[in-house]
Design a protein around this motif. Sequence first.
Motif, PDB file in Angstrom:
ATOM      1  N   GLY A 123      90.732  64.907  38.597  1.00  0.00           N
ATOM      2  CA  GLY A 123      89.333  65.303  38.440  1.00  0.00           C
ATOM      3  C   GLY A 123      88.791  65.006  37.054  1.00  0.00           C
ATOM      4  N   PRO A 126      87.688  63.321  42.767  1.00  0.00           N
ATOM      5  CA  PRO A 126      88.768  63.020  43.714  1.00  0.00           C
ATOM      6  C   PRO A 126      89.980  63.912  43.472  1.00  0.00           C
ATOM      7  N   SER A 127      89.725  65.188  43.332  1.00  0.00           N
ATOM      8  CA  SER A 127      90.790  66.156  43.070  1.00  0.00           C
ATOM      9  C   SER A 127      91.452  66.542  44.382  1.00  0.00           C
ATOM     10  N   ASN A 128      92.602  67.163  44.251  1.00  0.00           N
ATOM     11  CA  ASN A 128      93.349  67.565  45.446  1.00  0.00           C
ATOM     12  C   ASN A 128      92.462  68.473  46.321  1.00  0.00           C
ATOM     13  N   SER A 185      93.045  72.046  44.684  1.00  0.00           N
ATOM     14  CA  SER A 185      92.114  72.041  43.541  1.00  0.00           C
ATOM     15  C   SER A 185      90.706  72.406  44.005  1.00  0.00           C
ATOM     16  N   THR A 238      87.603  52.847  43.508  1.00  0.00           N
ATOM     17  CA  THR A 238      87.716  54.252  43.069  1.00  0.00           C
ATOM     18  C   THR A 238      88.961  54.493  42.218  1.00  0.00           C
TER      19      THR A 238
END
Length: 308
Positions: A12, A193-195, A199, A288
Amino acid sequence: MNIVVLCGGVGGSKLALGIYEEFPGESVTAIVNTGDDLELFGVHISPDIDTVTYTLAGLVNESSGWGLGDDTFRALGMLERYGHVGWFHLGDADLATHLVRTEMLRNGATMTEVTQFISQRLGVTATVLPMCDEPVRTRVRVADGWLAFQEYFVKRRHADTPFAVEFSGVKDARMSTPVLRALEVADIIVVAPSNPVVSIGPMLAVPGFRESICDARAPVTAVSPFVGSESVTGPADALMRAIGGESTSIGLARHYADWIDRIVIDTSDAPAANDIRDIAVACDVTNTLMRTREDKRHLARFVVEAAW
Ligand code: GDP
């Protein structure tokens, strides 16, 4: 423009940094997961908040993506001499952050106040906010029982197959006024694009959080942490499967569909775009993978412009 980014730690913070650098004249607020927090040796550690703060301050260890650059580990070495297994890496300079946080919390400050203090002292001009002030602790069920998140993630190197996830304490958490206000005045909300499970999941579990995002006037754009059927790093793929989801960008779109408007997926996943649009989520395609500073800034600009 008020840009809000929801994020965890290492993944992130890459996009948060891209936004911070690419839009220097705008107001940037990072709302950060605290479900990974832990207490060790009497100090309160907030790994995701520290990663975001150190990254925005230009102090992060660039090769690992967490901790402070050029830190030393003498305190950890001494702890090992006293028989403590140093499975959680605490740098000597990093320890100062945890000591200050712990002292301030003991003296009655909130997590929001502590986080503001630390980020301002480190020269960060973005606003860094914990997702809530109350303690929430993520736990992961593996074959031999429930583990505290950092035991699963760091101590056992996420080698166990996860079967379930819970956010202990989240029912008693409340939306803080700064988080409510940030979502209310946002012009764009970006989900890093965090878990998605450990997250972003804990934030969505804070009572009222999901509703506040749905009520916000800002468009909500998520960047997928999946390329193909795997997460770019870490156990997001295994954790998505543990909660009955699918570890692809299509699976993420389904998982987020009721609260996001748009998803950005990687060029190599372009064939999935139409399937995602069928789930009633707008979809844009670009690179990305954030390997360089330029990648981070490119993705930041792409995400913000796509939403407008
Ligand atoms: P953590 O709290 O330190 O695990 O970090 P986050 O939850 O913020 O980020 C972890 C996620 O970031 C993983 O699921 C990765 O797949 C994803 N990730 C890491 N680097 C990148 C990248 O360069 N591009 C994309 N799209 N995802 C990434």
